[in-house]
Write a protein that holds these residues in place. Sequence first.
Motif, PDB file in Angstrom:
ATOM      1  N   HIS A   1     -42.527 -15.430  17.732  1.00 40.97           N
ATOM      2  CA  HIS A   1     -41.080 -15.596  18.187  1.00 40.97           C
ATOM      3  C   HIS A   1     -40.114 -16.487  17.211  1.00 40.97           C
ATOM      4  O   HIS A   1     -39.327 -16.843  17.663  1.00 40.97           O
ATOM      5  CB  HIS A   1     -40.877 -15.986  19.588  1.00 40.97           C
TER       6      HIS A   1
ATOM      7  N   PHE B   1     -38.783 -22.780  16.026  1.00 40.46           N
ATOM      8  CA  PHE B   1     -37.937 -23.499  17.217  1.00 40.46           C
ATOM      9  C   PHE B   1     -37.774 -25.103  16.331  1.00 40.46           C
ATOM     10  O   PHE B   1     -38.762 -25.614  16.265  1.00 40.46           O
ATOM     11  CB  PHE B   1     -38.413 -23.587  18.307  1.00 40.46           C
TER      12      PHE B   1
ATOM     13  N   TRP C   1     -32.883 -21.908  16.886  1.00 42.63           N
ATOM     14  CA  TRP C   1     -33.973 -21.026  16.945  1.00 42.63           C
ATOM     15  C   TRP C   1     -33.441 -19.985  15.824  1.00 42.63           C
ATOM     16  O   TRP C   1     -32.577 -19.320  15.735  1.00 42.63           O
ATOM     17  CB  TRP C   1     -33.629 -20.358  18.252  1.00 42.63           C
TER      18      TRP C   1
ATOM     19  N   GLU D   1     -30.052 -16.865  13.160  1.00 41.34           N
ATOM     20  CA  GLU D   1     -30.143 -18.123  13.713  1.00 41.34           C
ATOM     21  C   GLU D   1     -29.181 -18.222  14.919  1.00 41.34           C
ATOM     22  O   GLU D   1     -28.068 -17.879  14.799  1.00 41.34           O
ATOM     23  CB  GLU D   1     -30.146 -19.354  12.727  1.00 41.34           C
TER      24      GLU D   1
END
Length: 492
Positions: free
Chosen positions: A409, A412, A445, A452
């Motif tokens: 994913h 972060f 993120w 982003e």
Amino acid sequence: MRAILLALTSVALSLLVSTVAQAQQPYDPYQTAAPGPSMEQILARLERAEAALQHMQTQQFTPEGTSPAPNNYDASFYSAETMLNDALKPEEKKKDDKPKEKKWYDKLSIRGYAQIRINEVTHEDPGSAPAQYVGDRSIGENQSFLIRRARVILSGDVGEHTYVYLQPDFASNPPGSTDANQFVQIRDWYADCYVDTTKVHRFRVGQSKVPYGWENMQSSMNRVALDRNDALNSAVRNERDLGVFYYWTPEPAQQFFKEVIDQGLKGSGNYGVFGCGFYNGQGGSFLEQNDNLHFVARLTLPHVFDNGQRMEVGIQGYTGMYTVLGSAISPLGVGPAVTPTGTLNDNRDGLLDKRMATSFIWYPQPIGFQTEWNWGEGPALNDAQTQVIVRPLQGGYAQLFYKYDSYCHGTFIPFARYNYFKGGYKPERNAPYSFVDEVELGLEWQIDKHMELTVGYTITDRTNTTAFSQANVRSYQQFEGEILRCQFQFNY
């Protein structure tokens, strides 16, 4: 090699045919030499040679640059001379077909990024000044989506000793444009002239970032927080200026600066271990207003620990005379609007502007920490708001963040940041004496290398640096409130 063997085989066949022809001549009784092989032996040898030649031809191997033998090969048409000539052609081809030198424009790469923002003031204290944030026009009344940056970058080594970097911004808002934006403006336009091919010594000529403040030199494409800190960013408008800079970067340091960028560690780029230079002082894309040049010098020491952790510490400083642009205001909100003295209107020579700063960067592996602080003195509006004078200043920031690379994913990076500044905000009209005290919490993120999303929440107490020109309206009051901030960035 195969072509040469074919040629030699063809020559052998020719000799055999010649021998056969001689064998068919009448026998000379006076010949003293021993008689040659019999007719049956000659024909057998000829058949074996033809079979070997056909086997080699069926492999269909042709060296680069030679002419392949036709499928319906006939030795009478594809002679030994032809094959020998073909075998010699590769060497001639190497001489004639040397790669042509690339044109300078073939050596440039193109990339860029854009940032789209939307902000919402979630709380405003009673009696607060209107919401305002230097550098982000999407904060305030009657504002929604904003293209904060729209950059296209062309760069590359156009020569053995020359590197060029060209970066316009397609979303600039020049002074005086109150109801329009997205003008094209030069951000960077310079050449790096290398003294040697190792790129240890170089001179940077043109408009580029001034080597003052690690975060100032860090690209907004890589920065975690949405905006640079006010304390150091107020030193150089747009972080850039027109001038000449010298950078010394030993090869191990070149590798260090490259790796922190390649590994996504939020580096600032290669601005040398030591750098110094002269520049106009008024700020990038702004006309110079006096004959005085600013001088800057910076020293940074990158270090890699045994466990691979990277750290960087630095010190920098500059000095010069800065000319403040003026605008009419009502002093302390009493009486008609007038332009303070000490600005361009009556003091083109400018006022003393000097600072020094320290930097400490602990790269996020995975915990990161960075802090910078600067002190000095420079142009600032006096307390009566009637004159711009030289006043002391100080301020900086501290940021803690964590880099987490998920399995599927993206990456972060949660962060917390404290920002403080007290002093003259010289790039703004009248150099208002400002006070900034704020905390920002946020999350970046990195969805993938092209996208982003950053969300932050800011609790701030900062001076609104807008010069209100109405009579009996006070300028430069404090905005106290909270802001929800969002930015989407796409890279290309």
